[in-house]
Write a protein that holds these residues in place. Structure first.
Motif, PDB file in Angstrom:
ATOM      1  N   THR A  88       0.813  -1.222   0.000  1.00 33.96           N
ATOM      2  CA  THR A  88       0.000   0.000   0.000  1.00 33.96           C
ATOM      3  C   THR A  88       0.845   1.270   0.000  1.00 33.96           C
ATOM      4  N   ARG A  89       2.144   1.141  -0.221  1.00 29.67           N
ATOM      5  CA  ARG A  89       3.022   2.305  -0.125  1.00 29.67           C
ATOM      6  C   ARG A  89       2.633   3.437  -1.076  1.00 29.67           C
ATOM      7  N   ALA A  90       2.264   3.118  -2.307  1.00 28.29           N
ATOM      8  CA  ALA A  90       1.904   4.175  -3.267  1.00 28.29           C
ATOM      9  C   ALA A  90       0.614   4.881  -2.840  1.00 28.29           C
ATOM     10  N   LEU A  91      -0.338   4.135  -2.332  1.00 28.97           N
ATOM     11  CA  LEU A  91      -1.578   4.744  -1.841  1.00 28.97           C
ATOM     12  C   LEU A  91      -1.282   5.610  -0.621  1.00 28.97           C
ATOM     13  N   GLU A  92      -0.488   5.100   0.308  1.00 28.78           N
ATOM     14  CA  GLU A  92      -0.124   5.880   1.488  1.00 28.78           C
ATOM     15  C   GLU A  92       0.599   7.166   1.095  1.00 28.78           C
ATOM     16  N   GLU A  93       1.469   7.087   0.109  1.00 23.15           N
ATOM     17  CA  GLU A  93       2.203   8.274  -0.339  1.00 23.15           C
ATOM     18  C   GLU A  93       1.252   9.295  -0.951  1.00 23.15           C
ATOM     19  N   ALA A  94       0.292   8.851  -1.753  1.00 23.59           N
ATOM     20  CA  ALA A  94      -0.684   9.781  -2.337  1.00 23.59           C
ATOM     21  C   ALA A  94      -1.501  10.456  -1.236  1.00 23.59           C
ATOM     22  N   ILE A  95      -1.861   9.697  -0.207  1.00 22.99           N
ATOM     23  CA  ILE A  95      -2.626  10.254   0.912  1.00 22.99           C
ATOM     24  C   ILE A  95      -1.771  11.259   1.685  1.00 22.99           C
ATOM     25  N   ALA A  96      -0.517  10.925   1.928  1.00 18.06           N
ATOM     26  CA  ALA A  96       0.387  11.849   2.627  1.00 18.06           C
ATOM     27  C   ALA A  96       0.550  13.140   1.826  1.00 18.06           C
ATOM     28  N   ARG A  97       0.686  13.018   0.524  1.00 16.99           N
ATOM     29  CA  ARG A  97       0.844  14.201  -0.324  1.00 16.99           C
ATOM     30  C   ARG A  97      -0.429  15.055  -0.331  1.00 16.99           C
ATOM     31  N   LEU A  98      -1.604  14.420  -0.247  1.00 17.96           N
ATOM     32  CA  LEU A  98      -2.851  15.183  -0.149  1.00 17.96           C
ATOM     33  C   LEU A  98      -2.877  15.939   1.181  1.00 17.96           C
ATOM     34  N   ASP A  99      -2.522  15.259   2.268  1.00 20.61           N
ATOM     35  CA  ASP A  99      -2.432  15.930   3.568  1.00 20.61           C
ATOM     36  C   ASP A  99      -1.524  17.160   3.470  1.00 20.61           C
ATOM     37  N   GLU A 100      -0.360  16.983   2.865  1.00 24.38           N
ATOM     38  CA  GLU A 100       0.604  18.077   2.757  1.00 24.38           C
ATOM     39  C   GLU A 100       0.075  19.218   1.893  1.00 24.38           C
ATOM     40  N   ALA A 101      -0.559  18.864   0.781  1.00 18.81           N
ATOM     41  CA  ALA A 101      -1.077  19.887  -0.134  1.00 18.81           C
ATOM     42  C   ALA A 101      -2.147  20.739   0.539  1.00 18.81           C
ATOM     43  N   LEU A 102      -2.973  20.119   1.362  1.00 12.66           N
ATOM     44  CA  LEU A 102      -4.069  20.848   1.988  1.00 12.66           C
ATOM     45  C   LEU A 102      -3.651  21.555   3.274  1.00 12.66           C
ATOM     46  N   SER A 103      -2.804  20.907   4.058  1.00 14.10           N
ATOM     47  CA  SER A 103      -2.431  21.483   5.360  1.00 14.10           C
ATOM     48  C   SER A 103      -1.240  22.424   5.264  1.00 14.10           C
ATOM     49  N   GLY A 104      -0.432  22.260   4.206  1.00 14.34           N
ATOM     50  CA  GLY A 104       0.768  23.078   4.073  1.00 14.34           C
ATOM     51  C   GLY A 104       1.887  22.646   4.999  1.00 14.34           C
ATOM     52  N   GLN A 105       1.747  21.454   5.579  1.00 11.08           N
ATOM     53  CA  GLN A 105       2.760  20.956   6.511  1.00 11.08           C
ATOM     54  C   GLN A 105       3.294  19.609   6.043  1.00 11.08           C
TER      55      GLN A 105
END
Length: 111
Positions: A88-105
């Protein structure tokens, strides 16, 4: 430097499909109406991504409405996927990148 939220939603959808977790039939309306975070009592996390997060985020993008800025999906993703045999690493990475894009952190990744 932040990724495009639309592209990240597509990446999450693509990864759900690659993992064969994409469902053609939605859960019952009662399951989607859960009051629990992530509909934990009625849906799997992949179902929540597909039937709650993706449609809601897409609706906000389509309406050009403000996107959430306090979001932290990555911890739930890693917890939900830790016992699975699938990669699930690619899915987890996409989710982490969404978190970063929205939160700015920056989201610290698990090893």
């Amino acid at each position: 430097m932040h990724a495009d939220p639309q592209a990240l939603l597509h990446a999450i959808e693509r990864e759900l499909k690659l993992l064969s977790w994409w469902q053609a039939v939605p859960p019952a309306p009662e399951a989607l109406a859960s009051g629990e975070p992530f509909c934990l009592d009625t849906l799997t996390f992949p179902q929540w991504l597909q039937f709650v997060l993706l449609p809601r985020m897409q609706a906000l993008l389509d309406a050009e409405a403000p996107l959430p800025t306090r979001i932290s999906l990555y911890p739930m993703a890693t917890e939900s996927f830790k016992e699975l045999a699938e990669d699930t690493r690619a899915l987890e990475e996409a989710i982490a990148r969404l978190d970063e894009a929205l939160s700015g952190q920056r989201v610290p990744r698990q090893e």
